[in-house]
Design a protein around this motif. Structure first.
Motif, short mmCIF file in Angstrom:
data_model
loop_
_atom_site.label_atom_id
_atom_site.label_comp_id
_atom_site.label_asym_id
_atom_site.label_seq_id
_atom_site.Cartn_x
_atom_site.Cartn_y
_atom_site.Cartn_z
N THR A 191 93.81 -78.54 -43.92
CA THR A 191 93.68 -78.21 -42.50
C THR A 191 92.97 -76.86 -42.31
O THR A 191 92.08 -76.74 -41.47
CB THR A 191 95.06 -78.16 -41.82
OG1 THR A 191 95.71 -79.42 -42.01
CG2 THR A 191 94.92 -77.88 -40.34
N CYS A 195 89.33 -76.54 -40.39
CA CYS A 195 89.22 -75.71 -39.18
C CYS A 195 88.26 -74.54 -39.39
O CYS A 195 87.48 -74.22 -38.48
CB CYS A 195 90.60 -75.20 -38.78
SG CYS A 195 91.75 -76.52 -38.29
N THR A 199 84.75 -74.09 -37.31
CA THR A 199 84.53 -72.85 -36.56
C THR A 199 83.22 -72.19 -36.97
O THR A 199 82.42 -71.76 -36.11
CB THR A 199 85.69 -71.89 -36.78
OG1 THR A 199 86.92 -72.51 -36.37
CG2 THR A 199 85.49 -70.62 -35.96
N VAL A 251 88.79 -83.34 -34.61
CA VAL A 251 87.79 -82.37 -35.07
C VAL A 251 86.73 -82.16 -34.00
O VAL A 251 86.26 -81.03 -33.77
CB VAL A 251 87.17 -82.85 -36.39
CG1 VAL A 251 85.97 -81.98 -36.76
CG2 VAL A 251 88.20 -82.79 -37.51
N LEU A 254 88.18 -79.92 -31.49
CA LEU A 254 88.21 -78.55 -32.00
C LEU A 254 86.85 -77.89 -31.86
O LEU A 254 86.76 -76.70 -31.47
CB LEU A 254 88.65 -78.56 -33.47
CG LEU A 254 88.69 -77.20 -34.17
CD1 LEU A 254 89.69 -76.28 -33.50
CD2 LEU A 254 89.03 -77.37 -35.65
N THR A 258 86.17 -74.74 -29.40
CA THR A 258 85.65 -73.52 -30.00
C THR A 258 84.41 -73.03 -29.27
O THR A 258 84.27 -71.83 -28.98
CB THR A 258 85.32 -73.77 -31.48
OG1 THR A 258 86.51 -74.18 -32.18
CG2 THR A 258 84.78 -72.50 -32.13
N LEU A 281 93.22 -74.57 -28.79
CA LEU A 281 92.92 -74.46 -30.21
C LEU A 281 94.17 -74.68 -31.06
O LEU A 281 94.11 -75.34 -32.11
CB LEU A 281 92.33 -73.08 -30.52
CG LEU A 281 90.87 -72.83 -30.12
CD1 LEU A 281 90.45 -71.44 -30.54
CD2 LEU A 281 89.95 -73.87 -30.72
N ASP A 284 94.99 -78.40 -31.16
CA ASP A 284 94.01 -79.09 -32.00
C ASP A 284 94.34 -78.93 -33.48
O ASP A 284 94.36 -79.91 -34.24
CB ASP A 284 92.60 -78.56 -31.73
CG ASP A 284 92.10 -78.92 -30.34
OD1 ASP A 284 92.62 -79.88 -29.75
OD2 ASP A 284 91.18 -78.23 -29.85
N ILE A 285 94.61 -77.71 -33.89
CA ILE A 285 94.84 -77.43 -35.32
C ILE A 285 96.14 -78.08 -35.80
O ILE A 285 96.18 -78.69 -36.88
CB ILE A 285 94.85 -75.91 -35.56
CG1 ILE A 285 93.47 -75.33 -35.29
CG2 ILE A 285 95.29 -75.59 -36.98
CD1 ILE A 285 93.41 -73.82 -35.33
#
Length: 299
Positions: A191, A195, A199, A251, A254, A258, A281, A284-285
């Motif tokens: 994970t 992430c 990003t 994803v 995310l 972002t 965020l 999402d994570i």
């Protein structure tokens, strides 16, 4: 005549054109222009006040430019531009500080629920607390997402974000308690890698993910429908496919969230929406972690 011209100098300026000045004095006479230059009135030398730009360079007013960019709304996915890069940097810094605190707390709870056998046994025997935390999570999330005054009013927004973090952390810890400890650690690492990669890609790419918010929303609704149907199928293959597609959609969310925070795209978040930004965020994570755990984890 000469005395009158010296006593009352005409309010004109020289210019390089060939305009002839109007009558200046009551007797119908006017001063003689200097050879090689002609008179021009100030109103002709400078544009009228209503023709001048109000407060925005480029010939249009700030309000017109702001309207063209789509700003002026109080929503959390507007195209309202940051007027200063320092404001954006402060906003991003605040969001990621709050997000880091949330994730550290959540994964600490996950570790406790996974490594401590007494806690693991207790949460598995008291499943009612899981459903209660899920209900609290939904109520707080919908309240923060739909009501501007709640997520902008300090310290109420911090308190509600703390309640949401606590409830989702309990849910994630309870789910992780049913999996092997090594699997949980591996899924946490996966994970973090996913992430971080998303990003970094969003920071350097010119591709605008914020244009596809509607597509991501439709895919999410479709997944909810297929997930509900999959409950009655009891097929490992169907569940694995739905989990993989769900991970891809998360994803995508995310990446969208972002870029909404980083700004510079078609849509971006208002500078006051750091609570909403950190919340999206964070969700999402955590959900990406739970999906990866469901796909790769061992019970």
């Amino acid at each position: 005549m000469t005395t009158q011209q010296q006593a009352y100098p005409p309010p004109y300026q020289y210019a390089s054109n060939t305009q002839v000045p109007p009558n200046l004095y009551n007797d119908g006479s006017h001063p003689q222009p200097i050879p090689g230059q002609a008179w021009i009135q100030p109103m002709q030398a400078y544009p009228a006040p209503e023709q001048q730009p109000l407060d925005h360079p480029g010939g249009s007013s700030y309000n017109e430019t702001h309207a063209e960019e789509g700003g002026g709304g109080g929503g959390f996915t507007t195209a309202e531009r940051f007027s200063d890069k320092n404001i954006r940097r402060t906003f991003i810094k605040k969001v990621y500080i709050v997000l880091t605190i949330q994730l550290m707390f959540t994964f600490a709870i996950v570790c406790v629920f996974s490594f401590v056998d007494e806690v693991k046994q207790w949460v598995q025997e008291n499943s009612a607390f899981y459903f209660a935390s899920y209900a609290v999570f939904l109520i707080v999330f919908l309240s923060l997402a739909c009501i501007d005054s709640l997520r902008r009013k300090h310290p109420l927004n911090i308190i509600m974000l703390g309640v949401l973090t606590l409830s989702l952390s309990y849910m994630a810890g309870t789910i992780a308690s049913y999996y092997d400890t090594i699997s949980v650690i591996v899924c946490v690492g996966i994970t973090m890698g996913v992430c971080l990669g998303v990003t970094l890609f969003c920071v350097q790419t010119k591709f605008d993910f914020t244009k596809y918010i509607g597509v991501a929303f439709v895919l999410t609704l479709a997944l909810l429908l297929f997930g509900f149907i999959a409950i009655f199928t009891y097929s490992d293959i169907v569940n694995a496919v739905i989990g993989l597609v769900c991970a891809l959609v998360l994803v995508l969310w995310l990446a969208i969230d972002t870029q909404l925070i980083l700004g510079g795209k078609k849509h971006e978040l208002n500078a006051e929406e750091y609570i909403y930004a950190a919340m999206t965020l964070y969700i999402d994570i955590v959900y990406i972690f739970l999906i990866i755990l469901a796909i790769c984890g061992k019970g």
